[in-house]
Scaffold this motif. Structure first.
Motif, PDB file in Angstrom:
ATOM      1  N   GLY A  91      25.096  27.537  17.837  1.00  0.00           N
ATOM      2  CA  GLY A  91      24.053  28.329  17.811  1.00  0.00           C
ATOM      3  C   GLY A  91      23.251  28.546  19.165  1.00  0.00           C
ATOM      4  N   ASP A  92      23.877  27.862  20.143  1.00  0.00           N
ATOM      5  CA  ASP A  92      23.150  27.643  21.681  1.00  0.00           C
ATOM      6  C   ASP A  92      23.676  28.575  22.391  1.00  0.00           C
ATOM      7  OD1 ASP A  92      22.106  26.908  23.809  1.00  0.00           O
ATOM      8  OD2 ASP A  92      21.613  24.927  23.106  1.00  0.00           O
ATOM      9  N   LEU A  93      23.183  29.900  22.696  1.00  0.00           N
ATOM     10  CA  LEU A  93      23.760  30.955  23.238  1.00  0.00           C
ATOM     11  C   LEU A  93      23.761  30.350  24.959  1.00  0.00           C
ATOM     12  CD1 LEU A  93      25.019  33.462  24.013  1.00  0.00           C
ATOM     13  CD2 LEU A  93      22.999  34.609  23.964  1.00  0.00           C
ATOM     14  N   ALA A  94      22.384  29.897  25.343  1.00  0.00           N
ATOM     15  CA  ALA A  94      22.089  29.487  26.653  1.00  0.00           C
ATOM     16  C   ALA A  94      23.317  28.521  27.210  1.00  0.00           C
ATOM     17  CB  ALA A  94      20.912  28.732  26.729  1.00  0.00           C
ATOM     18  N   LEU A  95      23.361  27.600  26.322  1.00  0.00           N
ATOM     19  CA  LEU A  95      24.546  26.393  26.427  1.00  0.00           C
ATOM     20  C   LEU A  95      25.860  27.095  26.696  1.00  0.00           C
ATOM     21  CD1 LEU A  95      24.285  23.550  27.085  1.00  0.00           C
ATOM     22  CD2 LEU A  95      24.865  23.090  24.662  1.00  0.00           C
ATOM     23  N   ALA A  96      26.244  28.308  25.892  1.00  0.00           N
ATOM     24  CA  ALA A  96      27.562  28.777  26.064  1.00  0.00           C
ATOM     25  C   ALA A  96      27.671  29.580  27.375  1.00  0.00           C
ATOM     26  CB  ALA A  96      27.619  29.776  24.816  1.00  0.00           C
ATOM     27  N   LYS A  97      26.564  30.266  27.683  1.00  0.00           N
ATOM     28  CA  LYS A  97      26.598  30.659  28.999  1.00  0.00           C
ATOM     29  C   LYS A  97      26.870  29.691  30.147  1.00  0.00           C
ATOM     30  CE  LYS A  97      23.698  34.547  27.773  1.00  0.00           C
ATOM     31  NZ  LYS A  97      22.198  35.364  27.992  1.00  0.00           N
ATOM     32  N   GLN A  98      26.295  28.501  30.175  1.00  0.00           N
ATOM     33  CA  GLN A  98      26.414  27.645  31.019  1.00  0.00           C
ATOM     34  C   GLN A  98      28.047  26.910  31.129  1.00  0.00           C
ATOM     35  OE1 GLN A  98      24.968  23.392  30.660  1.00  0.00           O
ATOM     36  NE2 GLN A  98      23.357  24.341  31.606  1.00  0.00           N
ATOM     37  N   ALA A  99      28.316  26.808  30.082  1.00  0.00           N
ATOM     38  CA  ALA A  99      29.718  26.224  29.803  1.00  0.00           C
ATOM     39  C   ALA A  99      30.732  27.223  30.423  1.00  0.00           C
ATOM     40  CB  ALA A  99      29.965  25.915  28.319  1.00  0.00           C
ATOM     41  N   ALA A 100      30.627  28.459  29.961  1.00  0.00           N
ATOM     42  CA  ALA A 100      31.788  29.439  30.567  1.00  0.00           C
ATOM     43  C   ALA A 100      31.503  29.601  31.976  1.00  0.00           C
ATOM     44  CB  ALA A 100      31.366  30.772  29.738  1.00  0.00           C
ATOM     45  N   GLY A 101      30.402  29.663  32.511  1.00  0.00           N
ATOM     46  CA  GLY A 101      30.342  29.704  34.050  1.00  0.00           C
ATOM     47  C   GLY A 101      30.724  28.898  34.827  1.00  0.00           C
ATOM     48  N   LEU A 102      31.335  27.701  34.167  1.00  0.00           N
ATOM     49  CA  LEU A 102      31.798  26.450  34.909  1.00  0.00           C
ATOM     50  C   LEU A 102      33.098  26.393  35.568  1.00  0.00           C
ATOM     51  CD1 LEU A 102      30.138  23.463  32.856  1.00  0.00           C
ATOM     52  CD2 LEU A 102      29.535  24.094  34.973  1.00  0.00           C
ATOM     53  N   TYR A 103      33.849  27.289  34.880  1.00  0.00           N
ATOM     54  CA  TYR A 103      35.505  27.199  35.254  1.00  0.00           C
ATOM     55  C   TYR A 103      35.599  28.055  36.477  1.00  0.00           C
ATOM     56  CZ  TYR A 103      40.126  28.353  35.458  1.00  0.00           C
ATOM     57  OH  TYR A 103      41.488  28.339  35.870  1.00  0.00           O
ATOM     58  N   ARG A 104      36.309  27.490  37.212  1.00  0.00           N
ATOM     59  CA  ARG A 104      36.964  28.362  38.380  1.00  0.00           C
ATOM     60  C   ARG A 104      38.372  27.872  38.671  1.00  0.00           C
ATOM     61  NH1 ARG A 104      32.868  25.622  42.823  1.00  0.00           N
ATOM     62  NH2 ARG A 104      31.465  25.979  41.030  1.00  0.00           N
ATOM     63  N   VAL A 105      39.145  28.683  39.488  1.00  0.00           N
ATOM     64  CA  VAL A 105      40.572  28.299  39.756  1.00  0.00           C
ATOM     65  C   VAL A 105      40.488  26.997  40.355  1.00  0.00           C
ATOM     66  CG1 VAL A 105      42.520  28.902  40.704  1.00  0.00           C
ATOM     67  CG2 VAL A 105      41.156  30.530  39.827  1.00  0.00           C
ATOM     68  N   PRO A 106      41.016  25.871  40.008  1.00  0.00           N
ATOM     69  CA  PRO A 106      41.033  24.618  40.584  1.00  0.00           C
ATOM     70  C   PRO A 106      41.683  24.720  41.970  1.00  0.00           C
ATOM     71  CG  PRO A 106      42.799  24.626  38.822  1.00  0.00           C
ATOM     72  CD  PRO A 106      41.868  25.892  38.848  1.00  0.00           C
ATOM     73  N   ALA A 107      41.642  23.504  42.556  1.00  0.00           N
ATOM     74  CA  ALA A 107      42.167  23.329  44.274  1.00  0.00           C
ATOM     75  C   ALA A 107      43.529  23.597  44.167  1.00  0.00           C
ATOM     76  CB  ALA A 107      41.702  22.356  44.711  1.00  0.00           C
ATOM     77  N   ASP A 108      44.290  22.946  43.182  1.00  0.00           N
ATOM     78  CA  ASP A 108      45.723  23.147  43.219  1.00  0.00           C
ATOM     79  C   ASP A 108      46.234  24.429  42.854  1.00  0.00           C
ATOM     80  OD1 ASP A 108      45.243  22.813  40.550  1.00  0.00           O
ATOM     81  OD2 ASP A 108      46.278  21.010  40.203  1.00  0.00           O
ATOM     82  N   ASN A 109      45.317  25.374  42.269  1.00  0.00           N
ATOM     83  CA  ASN A 109      45.590  26.831  42.144  1.00  0.00           C
ATOM     84  C   ASN A 109      46.540  26.717  40.879  1.00  0.00           C
ATOM     85  OD1 ASN A 109      45.241  29.392  42.526  1.00  0.00           O
ATOM     86  ND2 ASN A 109      47.495  29.767  43.438  1.00  0.00           N
ATOM     87  N   HIS A 110      46.500  25.806  40.061  1.00  0.00           N
ATOM     88  CA  HIS A 110      47.072  25.478  38.566  1.00  0.00           C
ATOM     89  C   HIS A 110      46.568  26.660  37.456  1.00  0.00           C
ATOM     90  CE1 HIS A 110      49.269  24.408  35.352  1.00  0.00           C
ATOM     91  NE2 HIS A 110      48.212  24.054  34.549  1.00  0.00           N
ATOM     92  N   LYS A 111      47.049  27.522  37.089  1.00  0.00           N
ATOM     93  CA  LYS A 111      46.441  28.220  36.025  1.00  0.00           C
ATOM     94  C   LYS A 111      47.305  28.296  34.902  1.00  0.00           C
ATOM     95  CE  LYS A 111      45.375  31.563  39.904  1.00  0.00           C
ATOM     96  NZ  LYS A 111      45.584  32.929  40.432  1.00  0.00           N
ATOM     97  N   MET A 112      46.810  28.251  33.750  1.00  0.00           N
ATOM     98  CA  MET A 112      47.223  28.583  32.429  1.00  0.00           C
ATOM     99  C   MET A 112      48.002  30.033  32.316  1.00  0.00           C
ATOM    100  SD  MET A 112      44.820  26.451  29.951  1.00  0.00           S
ATOM    101  CE  MET A 112      46.194  26.167  28.806  1.00  0.00           C
ATOM    102  N   PRO A 113      48.677  30.327  31.206  1.00  0.00           N
ATOM    103  CA  PRO A 113      49.457  31.644  31.046  1.00  0.00           C
ATOM    104  C   PRO A 113      48.194  32.514  31.182  1.00  0.00           C
ATOM    105  CG  PRO A 113      50.316  30.291  29.496  1.00  0.00           C
ATOM    106  CD  PRO A 113      49.112  29.364  30.202  1.00  0.00           C
ATOM    107  N   ALA A 114      48.663  33.964  31.673  1.00  0.00           N
ATOM    108  CA  ALA A 114      47.680  35.115  31.976  1.00  0.00           C
ATOM    109  C   ALA A 114      46.668  35.346  31.066  1.00  0.00           C
ATOM    110  CB  ALA A 114      48.397  36.208  32.384  1.00  0.00           C
ATOM    111  N   PRO A 115      47.155  35.355  29.583  1.00  0.00           N
ATOM    112  CA  PRO A 115      46.094  35.845  28.689  1.00  0.00           C
ATOM    113  C   PRO A 115      45.151  34.959  28.447  1.00  0.00           C
ATOM    114  CG  PRO A 115      48.280  36.021  27.780  1.00  0.00           C
ATOM    115  CD  PRO A 115      48.518  35.477  28.889  1.00  0.00           C
ATOM    116  N   ILE A 116      45.327  33.626  28.836  1.00  0.00           N
ATOM    117  CA  ILE A 116      44.307  32.443  28.651  1.00  0.00           C
ATOM    118  C   ILE A 116      43.582  32.397  29.696  1.00  0.00           C
ATOM    119  CG2 ILE A 116      43.840  29.998  28.184  1.00  0.00           C
ATOM    120  CD1 ILE A 116      46.716  29.731  27.070  1.00  0.00           C
ATOM    121  N   HIS A 117      44.205  32.816  30.791  1.00  0.00           N
ATOM    122  CA  HIS A 117      43.368  32.780  32.005  1.00  0.00           C
ATOM    123  C   HIS A 117      42.264  33.727  32.312  1.00  0.00           C
ATOM    124  CE1 HIS A 117      42.616  31.863  36.344  1.00  0.00           C
ATOM    125  NE2 HIS A 117      42.981  33.137  36.575  1.00  0.00           N
ATOM    126  N   ARG A 118      42.738  34.810  31.529  1.00  0.00           N
ATOM    127  CA  ARG A 118      41.810  36.240  31.760  1.00  0.00           C
ATOM    128  C   ARG A 118      40.752  36.015  30.424  1.00  0.00           C
ATOM    129  NH1 ARG A 118      46.824  39.496  33.175  1.00  0.00           N
ATOM    130  NH2 ARG A 118      47.411  39.499  31.058  1.00  0.00           N
TER     131      ARG A 118
END
Length: 238
Positions: A91-118
């Motif tokens: 029930g912590d929306l602020a923490l959810a925003k923080q967690a979601a904002g952490l993701y970025r494409v990693p240095a090795d450019n590895h990505k999961m399948p497109a639906p998950i990535h999007r």
């Protein structure tokens, strides 16, 4: 965080943090099944904190455990989605925003399948206030699925249902959200008969709980009640 065992067996800190997040998720689910809502929420918060650590280690140069490109475990799309859902389950929306904002494409450019990535980028955009980008990303996934539908129990069907529900939240469309949530619950009910049978995960759909709380935070109602959505963890804004 690293013990002598970890050093001897070449278990890195990012791997240990990812594993701890999973352990605390399991514990939170156990508290949930016991109806101990306070401990469940607190433990989901702990799972979130462990889930966030690899991202900080990889990208925050001010972090005491900063490792940059050497950090490769626990920084995938699914890890960020989980961390976000742990916060929403608590029930912590602020923490959810923080967690979601952490993701970025990693240095090795590895990505999961497109639906998950999007999906993680749609979550990230929506929680950051960019509804148009979130809608665009989700719609691309939904359109691709319609062109080439998948059957059975697989990630394509799973993330199709999640994208449907999240788009309902983004558009503030109660019927669309309900349709997506029901589809996720149907998918999960079948999945619960597989490898998660006889585990704590069988009885709680974290995706559905997180989406329900997200919807409530953004002005929709809980109209779908289901045993897989523990009512004691559903937020109330009254």
């Amino acid at each position: 965080m690293n013990s002598d065992f970890d050093v001897k067996n070449n278990i890195t800190k990012d791997t240990r943090y990812r594993g701890s997040a999973m352990d605390y998720e399991s514990l939170a689910l156990c508290y949930t099944l016991q109806g101990d809502w306070g401990k469940a929420k607190a433990t989901f918060i702990q799972a979130n904190q462990f889930g966030q650590r690899p991202f900080h280690m990889a990208y925050n140069e001010q972090d005491p455990e900063y490792g940059g490109a050497s950090v490769t475990d626990g920084i995938q799309e699914s890890n960020a989605i989980k961390a976000t859902e742990f916060a929403l389950a608590a029930g912590d929306l602020a923490l959810a925003k923080q967690a979601a904002g952490l993701y970025r494409v990693p240095a090795d450019n590895h990505k999961m399948p497109a639906p998950i990535h999007r999906y993680i980028f749609a979550l990230q955009a929506f929680l950051d206030g960019d509804k148009d980008r979130a809608q665009m990303l989700l719609q691309i996934s939904l359109d691709e699925f319609l062109k080439k539908p998948s059957k059975g129990q697989n990630y394509k069907v799973n993330y199709h249902t999640l994208s449907l529900a999240l788009l309902g939240v983004v558009l503030h469309d109660q019927p669309a959200f309900n349709k997506g949530l029901e589809a996720q619950l149907q998918f999960y009910t079948k999945a619960a008969k597989g490898e998660i049978h006889d585990t704590e995960e069988e009885f709680v759909c974290l995706h559905a709980l997180a989406l329900t709380n997200l919807a409530i935070f953004y002005g929709l109602k809980q109209e779908i009640h289901h045993p897989l959505i523990p009512q004691g963890l559903v937020v109330s804004l009254q």
